[in-house]
Scaffold this active site. Sequence first.
Site, PDB file in Angstrom:
ATOM      1  N   ARG A  64       0.807  -1.213   0.000  1.00  0.00           N
ATOM      2  CA  ARG A  64       0.000   0.000   0.000  1.00  0.00           C
ATOM      3  C   ARG A  64       0.849   1.277   0.000  1.00  0.00           C
ATOM      4  O   ARG A  64       0.419   2.321  -0.453  1.00  0.00           O
ATOM      5  CB  ARG A  64      -0.828  -0.046   1.284  1.00  0.00           C
ATOM      6  CG  ARG A  64      -2.067   0.786   1.303  1.00  0.00           C
ATOM      7  CD  ARG A  64      -2.551   0.844   2.730  1.00  0.00           C
ATOM      8  NE  ARG A  64      -3.040  -0.475   3.146  1.00  0.00           N
ATOM      9  CZ  ARG A  64      -4.330  -0.762   3.270  1.00  0.00           C
ATOM     10  NH1 ARG A  64      -5.236   0.145   3.027  1.00  0.00           N
ATOM     11  NH2 ARG A  64      -4.713  -1.951   3.672  1.00  0.00           N
ATOM     12  N   LYS A 171       2.222 -20.471   6.416  1.00  0.00           N
ATOM     13  CA  LYS A 171       1.253 -20.840   7.431  1.00  0.00           C
ATOM     14  C   LYS A 171       0.794 -19.596   8.199  1.00  0.00           C
ATOM     15  O   LYS A 171       1.512 -18.594   8.147  1.00  0.00           O
ATOM     16  CB  LYS A 171       1.849 -21.858   8.381  1.00  0.00           C
ATOM     17  CG  LYS A 171       2.953 -21.264   9.236  1.00  0.00           C
ATOM     18  CD  LYS A 171       3.432 -22.263  10.207  1.00  0.00           C
ATOM     19  CE  LYS A 171       4.386 -21.645  11.155  1.00  0.00           C
ATOM     20  NZ  LYS A 171       3.916 -20.574  11.971  1.00  0.00           N
ATOM     21  N   ASP A 200       6.790 -24.699   4.944  1.00  0.00           N
ATOM     22  CA  ASP A 200       7.026 -25.062   6.343  1.00  0.00           C
ATOM     23  C   ASP A 200       8.539 -24.962   6.454  1.00  0.00           C
ATOM     24  O   ASP A 200       9.254 -25.866   6.000  1.00  0.00           O
ATOM     25  CB  ASP A 200       6.559 -26.490   6.626  1.00  0.00           C
ATOM     26  CG  ASP A 200       6.757 -26.830   8.091  1.00  0.00           C
ATOM     27  OD1 ASP A 200       7.828 -26.465   8.626  1.00  0.00           O
ATOM     28  OD2 ASP A 200       5.882 -27.446   8.701  1.00  0.00           O
ATOM     29  N   HIS A 201       9.025 -23.853   6.994  1.00  0.00           N
ATOM     30  CA  HIS A 201      10.468 -23.585   6.841  1.00  0.00           C
ATOM     31  C   HIS A 201      11.326 -24.633   7.543  1.00  0.00           C
ATOM     32  O   HIS A 201      12.507 -24.765   7.244  1.00  0.00           O
ATOM     33  CB  HIS A 201      10.817 -22.154   7.259  1.00  0.00           C
ATOM     34  CG  HIS A 201      10.898 -21.931   8.733  1.00  0.00           C
ATOM     35  ND1 HIS A 201       9.796 -21.806   9.528  1.00  0.00           N
ATOM     36  CD2 HIS A 201      11.963 -21.828   9.559  1.00  0.00           C
ATOM     37  CE1 HIS A 201      10.172 -21.609  10.774  1.00  0.00           C
ATOM     38  NE2 HIS A 201      11.482 -21.627  10.828  1.00  0.00           N
ATOM     39  N   LYS A 205      15.425 -26.835   6.620  1.00  0.00           N
ATOM     40  CA  LYS A 205      16.626 -26.860   7.471  1.00  0.00           C
ATOM     41  C   LYS A 205      17.476 -28.083   7.139  1.00  0.00           C
ATOM     42  O   LYS A 205      16.959 -29.184   6.971  1.00  0.00           O
ATOM     43  CB  LYS A 205      16.225 -26.890   8.959  1.00  0.00           C
ATOM     44  CG  LYS A 205      15.582 -25.586   9.427  1.00  0.00           C
ATOM     45  CD  LYS A 205      15.294 -25.612  10.918  1.00  0.00           C
ATOM     46  CE  LYS A 205      14.434 -24.445  11.341  1.00  0.00           C
ATOM     47  NZ  LYS A 205      15.169 -23.271  11.778  1.00  0.00           N
ATOM     48  N   GLU A 239      11.694 -22.392  22.777  1.00  0.00           N
ATOM     49  CA  GLU A 239      12.227 -21.067  22.433  1.00  0.00           C
ATOM     50  C   GLU A 239      12.335 -20.242  23.694  1.00  0.00           C
ATOM     51  O   GLU A 239      11.503 -20.394  24.605  1.00  0.00           O
ATOM     52  CB  GLU A 239      11.304 -20.360  21.445  1.00  0.00           C
ATOM     53  CG  GLU A 239      11.265 -21.022  20.089  1.00  0.00           C
ATOM     54  CD  GLU A 239      10.377 -20.262  19.131  1.00  0.00           C
ATOM     55  OE1 GLU A 239      10.914 -19.549  18.282  1.00  0.00           O
ATOM     56  OE2 GLU A 239       9.150 -20.364  19.258  1.00  0.00           O
ATOM     57  N   ASP A 258       0.481 -22.783  16.024  1.00  0.00           N
ATOM     58  CA  ASP A 258       1.633 -22.074  15.456  1.00  0.00           C
ATOM     59  C   ASP A 258       2.760 -23.036  15.083  1.00  0.00           C
ATOM     60  O   ASP A 258       3.424 -22.842  14.068  1.00  0.00           O
ATOM     61  CB  ASP A 258       2.143 -21.045  16.487  1.00  0.00           C
ATOM     62  CG  ASP A 258       3.334 -20.237  15.981  1.00  0.00           C
ATOM     63  OD1 ASP A 258       3.314 -19.857  14.801  1.00  0.00           O
ATOM     64  OD2 ASP A 258       4.278 -19.999  16.759  1.00  0.00           O
ATOM     65  N   HIS A 263       5.424 -27.595  12.024  1.00  0.00           N
ATOM     66  CA  HIS A 263       6.822 -28.016  12.188  1.00  0.00           C
ATOM     67  C   HIS A 263       6.947 -29.369  12.916  1.00  0.00           C
ATOM     68  O   HIS A 263       7.664 -30.257  12.476  1.00  0.00           O
ATOM     69  CB  HIS A 263       7.625 -26.977  12.968  1.00  0.00           C
ATOM     70  CG  HIS A 263       7.518 -25.586  12.415  1.00  0.00           C
ATOM     71  ND1 HIS A 263       7.389 -25.324  11.076  1.00  0.00           N
ATOM     72  CD2 HIS A 263       7.520 -24.372  13.021  1.00  0.00           C
ATOM     73  CE1 HIS A 263       7.333 -24.009  10.890  1.00  0.00           C
ATOM     74  NE2 HIS A 263       7.406 -23.415  12.063  1.00  0.00           N
ATOM     75  N   LYS A 361       7.155 -20.926  24.336  1.00  0.00           N
ATOM     76  CA  LYS A 361       7.896 -19.656  24.310  1.00  0.00           C
ATOM     77  C   LYS A 361       8.373 -19.386  25.731  1.00  0.00           C
ATOM     78  O   LYS A 361       7.771 -19.860  26.699  1.00  0.00           O
ATOM     79  CB  LYS A 361       6.965 -18.510  23.900  1.00  0.00           C
ATOM     80  CG  LYS A 361       6.284 -18.715  22.557  1.00  0.00           C
ATOM     81  CD  LYS A 361       7.190 -18.410  21.408  1.00  0.00           C
ATOM     82  CE  LYS A 361       6.453 -18.541  20.086  1.00  0.00           C
ATOM     83  NZ  LYS A 361       7.355 -18.579  18.949  1.00  0.00           N
TER      84      LYS A 361
HETATM   85  C1  BG6 Z   1       7.609 -19.934  13.150  1.00  0.00           C
HETATM   86  C2  BG6 Z   1       6.672 -19.641  14.291  1.00  0.00           C
HETATM   87  O1  BG6 Z   1       7.003 -20.768  12.216  1.00  0.00           O
HETATM   88  O2  BG6 Z   1       8.785 -20.553  13.638  1.00  0.00           O
HETATM   89  C3  BG6 Z   1       7.345 -18.808  15.336  1.00  0.00           C
HETATM   90  O3  BG6 Z   1       5.531 -18.948  13.799  1.00  0.00           O
HETATM   91  C4  BG6 Z   1       8.660 -19.414  15.757  1.00  0.00           C
HETATM   92  O4  BG6 Z   1       6.494 -18.635  16.469  1.00  0.00           O
HETATM   93  C5  BG6 Z   1       9.518 -19.746  14.532  1.00  0.00           C
HETATM   94  O5  BG6 Z   1       9.337 -18.495  16.583  1.00  0.00           O
HETATM   95  C6  BG6 Z   1      10.775 -20.474  14.927  1.00  0.00           C
HETATM   96  O6  BG6 Z   1      11.597 -20.674  13.825  1.00  0.00           O
HETATM   97  P1  BG6 Z   1      13.106 -21.067  14.003  1.00  0.00           P
HETATM   98  O7  BG6 Z   1      13.577 -21.340  12.627  1.00  0.00           O
HETATM   99  O8  BG6 Z   1      13.784 -19.899  14.662  1.00  0.00           O
HETATM  100  O9  BG6 Z   1      13.126 -22.268  14.885  1.00  0.00           O
END
Ligand code: BG6
Length: 509
Positions: A64, A171, A200-201, A205, A239, A258, A263, A361
């Site tokens: 925007r 996601k 899904d990152h 890895k 985390e 989340d 994951h 967290k």
């Molecule tokens: C994300 C979550 O998919 O992964 C976050 O939405 C989380 O809440 C993050 O902090 C963690 O990713 P990584 O790669 O730092 O483990």
Amino acid sequence: MTEPWRNPLRDERDKRMPRIAGPCGVVIFGVTGDLARKKLMPAIYDLANRGLLPPTFALVGFARRDWADEDFGQVVYDAVKQHARTPFRQEVWDRLAEGIRFVQGTFDDDESFARLSETLDKLDAERGTGGNHAFYLSIPPNAFPVVCEQLQKSGLARQQEGRWSRVVIEKPFGHDLDSARELNNVVNSVFPEESVFRIDHYLGKETVQNILALRFANELYEPIWNAHYVDHVQITMAENIGLGGRAGYYDGIGAARDVIQNHLIQLLALTAMEEPVSFNPHELQAEKIKVLSATHAMEPFDLTTARGQYTAGWQGSEKVPGLLEEEGFATDSRTETFAAITLGVDTRRWAGVPFLLRTGKRLARRVTEVALVFKRAPHLPFDSTMTEELGKNALVLRIQPDEGITTRFGSKVPGSAMEVRDVNMDFSYGSAFAEDSPEAYERLILDVLLGEPSLFPVNAEVELSWEILDPILKNWGSHGRPDPYEAGTWGPPAAFEMAHRLQREWRRP
Ligand code: BG6
């Protein structure tokens, strides 16, 4: 013609050669968001720096803001300078910057998409992007339908001979099974499934991909990778960060949606699945789908799950607020910041082996690991006092941050007695390999541009994950609130009680 004795699944290309994307452009929706700034733009630069993008590559931002191409260029530059993994090289940046464009617009405005289409046509003609475009939706899922619809209306989603048009979505893929199905329907009504890349990152890895190498490139582990030897499996993603600044996304979502739905269930699938016939994407997906179809949440949920919400506490020497004091969260928020669940996998390989999954967290430290905890030796021919400190053997796949693998087993303590105590044998990426691991987003963005779908969950996997999780979420939604736990600890007492009830114990990584 295929020679009859050749396995048709075998591809004879040398897969060690770097794969370089062909002519193309990436359009990012949501360029002002955190993900774009911290991960996507830096990953694109890192790919360019590694020589994996074509010289004609283009990056288009859509938002925007009233920006010119140069303003957006500056945003990308700052993001690269701050967050790129590889060193800054002026000549790489200059080449990348030549292909940076910005389109000012809103999602519901046809005109904006007409301008986007014009910009892409121009890039095709001037820069040679070849009509190949990836549309990266780094935006809230409630905006997916309108953007997909606009991409369709403007002709940008059209699949044409010799060109490609792909959509990349982040996601959360829905809120539960029903909404995931709705979302999939919307996306699939515009893009065929093979053009949809769900990120899904975790699958990008190195250490997650190494689960497959460890299991299927070796003879050592697979014979004991089953219920005869494995007592239970623990998957932890802890985390230490809090949720300050993320209320907009996280409040009402919580830890299970989340992280577990995507994951952790993906980690479970890679750990528990059978060997695929090949790493052809369809074979791999078929095995993941098969194992997820056999996976279910163990009941009764009051006893097999736990959830928590962090309260104020100490993270190292820093005093940190509780969730309810974090900016933007409802003061009576019931969102869980810690979730632990127990899953069972109904296959011959895993019958009777509980899979304990937990995430949270503001826990004591940042660590992600998959631990296979083995049964005790059936007989110990030692004086019982000599094995008092002997735990169960474990194979721990350390996903991050200290990437590697640990084997934990009993060893004789030096001395005249036959005392046995646990020791660790470690493999560490840092000392075994000279190469740095690429960031997950580098690998995934490159795979999108190459049209390589192996590391992207398909529709069916997403829906199966919700099927596994939905009954637990429903149970949690219908009563009570998460138990409090102090920031800097390992979660609420209920999580430890849950493990005790199963006669297991959480590891303290
Ligand atoms: C994300 C979550 O998919 O992964 C976050 O939405 C989380 O809440 C993050 O902090 C963690 O990713 P990584 O790669 O730092 O483990």
